[in-house]
Design an enzyme around this catalytic site. Sequence first.
Site, PDB file in Angstrom:
ATOM      1  N   GLY A   1       0.803  -1.213   0.000  1.00  0.00           N
ATOM      2  CA  GLY A   1       0.000   0.000   0.000  1.00  0.00           C
ATOM      3  C   GLY A   1       0.834   1.260   0.000  1.00  0.00           C
ATOM      4  O   GLY A   1       2.070   1.226   0.004  1.00  0.00           O
TER       5      GLY A   1
ATOM      6  N   ASP B   1      -3.000  -7.005   7.382  1.00  0.00           N
ATOM      7  CA  ASP B   1      -4.377  -6.528   7.270  1.00  0.00           C
ATOM      8  C   ASP B   1      -4.952  -6.920   5.902  1.00  0.00           C
ATOM      9  O   ASP B   1      -4.667  -7.995   5.414  1.00  0.00           O
ATOM     10  CB  ASP B   1      -4.458  -5.025   7.539  1.00  0.00           C
ATOM     11  CG  ASP B   1      -3.745  -4.192   6.493  1.00  0.00           C
ATOM     12  OD1 ASP B   1      -2.716  -4.643   5.937  1.00  0.00           O
ATOM     13  OD2 ASP B   1      -4.210  -3.072   6.202  1.00  0.00           O
TER      14      ASP B   1
ATOM     15  N   GLU C   1       4.294  -7.082   7.208  1.00  0.00           N
ATOM     16  CA  GLU C   1       3.937  -5.905   8.007  1.00  0.00           C
ATOM     17  C   GLU C   1       4.654  -5.829   9.358  1.00  0.00           C
ATOM     18  O   GLU C   1       4.779  -4.748   9.935  1.00  0.00           O
ATOM     19  CB  GLU C   1       2.420  -5.864   8.224  1.00  0.00           C
ATOM     20  CG  GLU C   1       1.613  -5.515   6.988  1.00  0.00           C
ATOM     21  CD  GLU C   1       1.362  -6.697   6.070  1.00  0.00           C
ATOM     22  OE1 GLU C   1       0.681  -6.521   5.041  1.00  0.00           O
ATOM     23  OE2 GLU C   1       1.846  -7.810   6.376  1.00  0.00           O
TER      24      GLU C   1
ATOM     25  N   GLY D   1      -0.620  -5.093   0.577  1.00  0.00           N
ATOM     26  CA  GLY D   1      -1.825  -4.711  -0.146  1.00  0.00           C
ATOM     27  C   GLY D   1      -2.020  -5.477  -1.433  1.00  0.00           C
ATOM     28  O   GLY D   1      -3.156  -5.650  -1.900  1.00  0.00           O
TER      29      GLY D   1
END
Length: 377
Positions: A70, A156, A148, A125
Amino acid sequence: MSSPVLFTELNTNNGYKIGVATLNQPKILNGLSLEMCRLLGKQLAQWEADPDVVLVIMQGAGDKAFCAGGDLHGLYQSMQTWQGQGAWANTYSREFFEIEYKLDYQIHTYNKPVICWGHGIVMGGGIGLMIGASHRVVSESSRLAMPEVSIGLFPDVGGSWVLNHLPGKTGVFLASTGAILNTSDALFSGLANYQVDHANWEAVVNGLLEAAWLEPKYRRFNDDLVHAVLAAHKGKAAGVGPLQQHYALINEICAPVNIQTIYQNIALLKDSDDPWLSRAASTMLKGAPLSMALGIVLQQKTLHLSLADVFRMEYIVALHCCADGQLQEGIRALLVDKDKKPKWTPSDINDVTEAILASYLDSPWPKSDRHPLSDLV
């Protein structure tokens, strides 16, 4: 200036269309921005409603990555702007995670076949985009990970749901270590379900154009058409990957419920003769202890939740991560100052208490407000 996502429609031989979405930021490994999420969500909705479109393909521009993650720079700037003002004050992070998660959920629940061409790097992402696709295709050079823990976040984009559905305790290990999976292990884990060599991708697209499509309401028939084309161009087996090779060991060391015990078990692998295990342990030890713990506790908390409820819980935790300084520090160390020396708080896994972890599950918005993802069903 070229659009960050390119959309084209290919005409099939029997009068239908295939929609192609190309992430068009190759210089930054097709990193996913808020604008890109908006563009993708809007176009996917249009294609879903179009009776002439029978299939959607998602791919990345360039030869290096489908999507490496992301928009960390945008999040970093927002965290600086709203620093110290609480998890609900950062309007950019609220919007970014809301739009990104809705896009990921949209792909998971899409009513037409979706191929994700996961060539090259697929991380963070990028995994969020890929895992919802009905046909997840990797090449011989694909590398998948949810790293992450190294930036002070957690897996996530539905990662808690995804990791819970991997074989055995591999989801716990991958969340804790950010370990990179090769093509073989991507298939073993189920993150991918097809392999096609990069040189044969054009032949796959041509095969799809020549297929005998039916109108979109015959979804199962069209899914099988996609399967037949991908199977006809299947790449050569790459052998057993390290995740599969060490599957029994990973299940053993990640079986405890206690997070500190799992951490200690993985830490012992730092001196392993196996470079993959050693690197995985070293990455965890350099990463944020709180992120490692969040990655595990979220899998424990979401084990029996629906996908929609998983996204709702992750949204709350993500906002807290944008306010607590961990993510900001991780991005600073990796991408801004590039000293690769983040100062985590807490710095020791034994200081990550149940009370701290519980605080990340508290909704940060006023009690009278609805959850921003309440419309996911």
